[in-house]
Design an enzyme around this catalytic site. Structure first.
Site, mmCIF file in Angstrom:
data_model
loop_
_atom_site.group_PDB
_atom_site.id
_atom_site.type_symbol
_atom_site.label_atom_id
_atom_site.label_comp_id
_atom_site.label_asym_id
_atom_site.label_seq_id
_atom_site.Cartn_x
_atom_site.Cartn_y
_atom_site.Cartn_z
ATOM 1 N N ASP A 1 13.049 -36.678 28.869
ATOM 2 C CA ASP A 1 12.716 -36.457 27.456
ATOM 3 C C ASP A 1 13.265 -37.631 26.655
ATOM 4 O O ASP A 1 14.173 -38.338 27.095
ATOM 5 C CB ASP A 1 13.339 -35.138 26.939
ATOM 6 C CG ASP A 1 12.631 -34.579 25.719
ATOM 7 O OD1 ASP A 1 11.944 -33.542 25.851
ATOM 8 O OD2 ASP A 1 12.755 -35.190 24.624
ATOM 9 N N ASN B 1 4.393 -32.735 30.469
ATOM 10 C CA ASN B 1 4.301 -31.826 29.333
ATOM 11 C C ASN B 1 4.688 -32.457 27.991
ATOM 12 O O ASN B 1 4.387 -31.901 26.943
ATOM 13 C CB ASN B 1 5.218 -30.626 29.679
ATOM 14 C CG ASN B 1 5.683 -29.835 28.499
ATOM 15 O OD1 ASN B 1 5.006 -28.896 28.086
ATOM 16 N ND2 ASN B 1 6.833 -30.180 27.939
ATOM 17 N N TYR C 1 -4.820 -36.016 18.388
ATOM 18 C CA TYR C 1 -4.307 -34.975 19.289
ATOM 19 C C TYR C 1 -5.446 -34.427 20.152
ATOM 20 O O TYR C 1 -5.329 -34.303 21.377
ATOM 21 C CB TYR C 1 -3.661 -33.866 18.447
ATOM 22 C CG TYR C 1 -2.915 -32.811 19.233
ATOM 23 C CD1 TYR C 1 -1.557 -32.948 19.507
ATOM 24 C CD2 TYR C 1 -3.562 -31.663 19.697
ATOM 25 C CE1 TYR C 1 -0.868 -31.972 20.226
ATOM 26 C CE2 TYR C 1 -2.883 -30.691 20.411
ATOM 27 C CZ TYR C 1 -1.535 -30.846 20.671
ATOM 28 O OH TYR C 1 -0.866 -29.886 21.387
ATOM 29 N N LYS D 1 -5.876 -34.767 24.241
ATOM 30 C CA LYS D 1 -5.888 -33.589 25.114
ATOM 31 C C LYS D 1 -7.212 -33.468 25.884
ATOM 32 O O LYS D 1 -7.210 -33.049 27.049
ATOM 33 C CB LYS D 1 -5.607 -32.320 24.304
ATOM 34 C CG LYS D 1 -4.197 -32.265 23.700
ATOM 35 C CD LYS D 1 -3.097 -32.361 24.759
ATOM 36 C CE LYS D 1 -1.723 -31.977 24.223
ATOM 37 N NZ LYS D 1 -0.661 -32.143 25.231
ATOM 38 N N THR E 1 7.303 -22.675 19.703
ATOM 39 C CA THR E 1 8.202 -23.781 20.048
ATOM 40 C C THR E 1 8.547 -24.529 18.768
ATOM 41 O O THR E 1 7.997 -24.227 17.700
ATOM 42 C CB THR E 1 7.525 -24.764 21.013
ATOM 43 O OG1 THR E 1 6.429 -25.387 20.326
ATOM 44 C CG2 THR E 1 7.011 -24.073 22.263
HETATM 45 N N1 LIG Z 1 3.447 -25.134 21.125
HETATM 46 C C1 LIG Z 1 2.149 -25.004 21.101
HETATM 47 O O1 LIG Z 1 1.605 -24.164 20.375
HETATM 48 C C2 LIG Z 1 1.274 -25.848 22.008
HETATM 49 C C3 LIG Z 1 -0.075 -25.527 22.115
HETATM 50 C C4 LIG Z 1 -0.889 -26.280 22.960
HETATM 51 C C5 LIG Z 1 -0.341 -27.343 23.672
HETATM 52 N N2 LIG Z 1 0.977 -27.645 23.519
HETATM 53 C C6 LIG Z 1 1.501 -28.768 24.286
HETATM 54 O O2 LIG Z 1 2.642 -28.343 24.998
HETATM 55 C C7 LIG Z 1 3.481 -29.461 25.273
HETATM 56 C C8 LIG Z 1 4.916 -29.107 24.918
HETATM 57 O O3 LIG Z 1 4.988 -28.887 23.529
HETATM 58 P P1 LIG Z 1 6.019 -27.860 22.868
HETATM 59 O O4 LIG Z 1 5.219 -26.932 22.040
HETATM 60 O O5 LIG Z 1 6.955 -27.330 23.881
HETATM 61 O O6 LIG Z 1 6.734 -28.833 21.838
HETATM 62 P P2 LIG Z 1 8.256 -29.255 21.633
HETATM 63 O O7 LIG Z 1 8.237 -30.135 20.440
HETATM 64 O O8 LIG Z 1 9.132 -28.065 21.649
HETATM 65 O O9 LIG Z 1 8.549 -30.114 22.948
HETATM 66 C C9 LIG Z 1 8.005 -31.372 23.171
HETATM 67 C C10 LIG Z 1 9.053 -32.229 23.862
HETATM 68 O O10 LIG Z 1 8.457 -33.501 24.180
HETATM 69 C C11 LIG Z 1 9.412 -34.501 23.896
HETATM 70 N N3 LIG Z 1 8.755 -35.782 23.666
HETATM 71 C C12 LIG Z 1 7.999 -36.155 22.599
HETATM 72 N N4 LIG Z 1 7.592 -37.424 22.762
HETATM 73 C C13 LIG Z 1 8.102 -37.853 23.941
HETATM 74 C C14 LIG Z 1 8.041 -39.082 24.646
HETATM 75 N N5 LIG Z 1 7.388 -40.141 24.148
HETATM 76 N N6 LIG Z 1 8.678 -39.186 25.840
HETATM 77 C C15 LIG Z 1 9.363 -38.127 26.347
HETATM 78 N N7 LIG Z 1 9.469 -36.940 25.719
HETATM 79 C C16 LIG Z 1 8.845 -36.818 24.520
HETATM 80 C C17 LIG Z 1 10.136 -34.006 22.650
HETATM 81 O O11 LIG Z 1 11.380 -34.662 22.485
HETATM 82 C C18 LIG Z 1 10.266 -32.529 22.950
HETATM 83 O O12 LIG Z 1 11.457 -32.228 23.643
HETATM 84 C C19 LIG Z 1 2.891 -30.624 24.448
HETATM 85 O O13 LIG Z 1 2.130 -31.466 25.292
HETATM 86 C C20 LIG Z 1 2.000 -29.923 23.448
HETATM 87 O O14 LIG Z 1 0.946 -30.759 22.998
HETATM 88 C C21 LIG Z 1 1.795 -26.922 22.714
#
Ligand SMILES: NC(=O)c1ccc[n+]([C@@H]2O[C@H](COP(=O)([O-])OP(=O)(O)OC[C@H]3O[C@@H](n4cnc5c(N)ncnc54)[C@H](O)[C@@H]3O)[C@@H](O)[C@H]2O)c1
Length: 259
Positions: free
Chosen positions: A44, A97, A163, A167, A198
Site C-alpha cells: 500500500d 485491489n 474511474y 475499471k 470503506t
Molecule cells: N468501496 C466501494 O464501494 C467500492 C466499489 C467498487 C469497487 N471498489 C474498488 O475496491 C478497491 C478497494 O477500495 P476500498 O473501497 O477498499 O477503498 P479504500 O480507500 O478503503 O482502500 C484503497 C487502498 O488503496 C490504497 N492505494 C491507493 N492508491 C494506491 C497506490 N497508488 N499504490 C498502492 N496503494 C494505493 C490506499 O492507500 C488504500 O489503502 C478499489 O480498487 C476500488 O476501486 C470499491
C-alpha cells in the site's frame, strides 16, 4: 453476512499478495487470507496504516509483512512482489485491489492529471502487478490472481469517466491474461463490487449524510456491503472450489447491475 474472523486452514502453506491492503476491502482480504492459513504480503502507499494491519495480523500468530508500494511504479511493484518469494519462498495468490476515487468531473472538465493518475493506479497498476506476479506464481506451480474491478467496470457513471474507463480496462485485461495463462495453472478473474462501507465511501457519506440512504436504495438487496463480503468473493476465486472459473467478471453487488 460474512464472518470476518471465520478461520479455516484453506490457505495453509500458501502465500498471498494484496495491494491496497492498508484499508477497506484490501485490509479485509489480508485478514481473511491470514485467518485461513496464508502468509501475507501487504502492499500500500500508506505506510503507517499498512504496518498497523500487518502488526495486527502477526498478533494473531499469522505471518505478514508490509511493503510501502505505489502500484503505478513498476520498480516498486517488482520489489513488493519479490518480497513474497524472498521472505516466504513462493507466491500462490494475488488480490490486486489498490484504488482511489477522484472528484466528479465531466469529460470536458476532467483535469488531464486526474485522468492519468486514475489510469496509472487502477489500470496500469493492475498490469504491473500481474506482470510481476505471473512468473512468481508459475514458479510456484500455479495459483490464482483476482483483480478488483467494479460495477463501474460493467456500466457507466456520469462524472466518473476515468474511474469507469480504468475499471472497464481491468475487466478486459483480466480476460486477456486469463486466456494467456489459464492452461498453465493460473486462475485469473476479476470481481465487480457494489458499494462497500470503506474509507472511500465513508468520506463521501460524511460530507453528504443523505447519500447513505440513497446508496442503500440503489442496491436491490437494500443495503451496502461490508468490506468482508467483497473480500470473501475474492478469496473464493483463489480456492480450489473455484477451479473452473476463468476470466470472469464476478459481480458482488447486492443486485446492482442486475436491475
Ligand atoms: N468501496 C466501494 O464501494 C467500492 C466499489 C467498487 C469497487 N471498489 C474498488 O475496491 C478497491 C478497494 O477500495 P476500498 O473501497 O477498499 O477503498 P479504500 O480507500 O478503503 O482502500 C484503497 C487502498 O488503496 C490504497 N492505494 C491507493 N492508491 C494506491 C497506490 N497508488 N499504490 C498502492 N496503494 C494505493 C490506499 O492507500 C488504500 O489503502 C478499489 O480498487 C476500488 O476501486 C470499491
Amino acid at each position: 453476512m460474512a464472518d470476518a474472523v471465520s478461520k479455516t486452514d484453506e490457505f495453509e502453506g500458501r502465500v498471498a499478495f494484496v495491494t491496497g491492503a492498508a484499508s477497506g476491502i484490501g485490509r479485509a482480504a489480508s485478514r481473511l487470507f491470514a485467518a485461513r492459513g496464508a502468509r501475507v504480503v501487504l502492499a500500500d502507499l500508506e505506510r503507517e496504516a499498512g504496518e498497523a494491519v500487518a502488526e495486527e495480523i502477526r498478533s494473531t500468530g499469522a505471518e505478514a509483512v508490509f511493503v510501502e508500494t505505489d502500484v503505478a511504479d513498476g520498480a516498486a511493484v517488482a520489489r513488493a512482489v519479490a518480497t513474497a518469494t524472498e521472505r516466504f519462498g513462493r507466491l500462490d495468490c494475488a488480490y490486486n485491489n489498490a484504488g482511489l476515487s477522484g472528484p466528479p468531473n465531466f469529460v470536458a472538465d476532467m483535469p488531464e492529471d486526474q485522468w492519468r493518475r486514475t489510469i496509472d493506479v487502477m489500470l496500469t497498476g493492475v498490469f504491473l502487478c500481474m506482470k510481476n506476479e505471473i512468473p512468481a506464481i508459475l514458479e510456484s506451480g500455479g495459483g490464482a490472481i483476482v483483480n478488483c474491478a467494479s460495477g463501474a467496470g460493467l456500466i457507466g457513471f456520469p462524472g466518473q469517466s476515468a474511474y469507469v474507463a480504468s475499471k472497464h480496462g481491468v475487466i478486459g485485461l483480466t480476460r486477456a491474461a486469463a486466456l494467456e495463462y489459464g492452461s498453465q495453472g493460473i486462475q485469473i478473474n476479476s470481481i465487480c463490487p457494489g458499494t462497500a462501507r470503506t474509507g472511500m465511501v465513508e468520506d463521501v457519506v460524511r460530507e453528504t449524510p443523505e447519500l447513505q440512504q440513497e446508496l442503500e436504495l440503489l442496491h436491490p438487496i437494500g443495503r451496502i456491503a461490508e468490506p468482508e463480503e467483497i473480500a470473501e468473493a475474492a478469496l473464493w476465486l483463489c480456492t480450489e472450489r473455484a477451479s473452473f472459473v476463468l476470466g470472469t467478471a464476478l459481480s458482488v453487488d447486492g443486485g446492482y447491475v442486475a436491475q
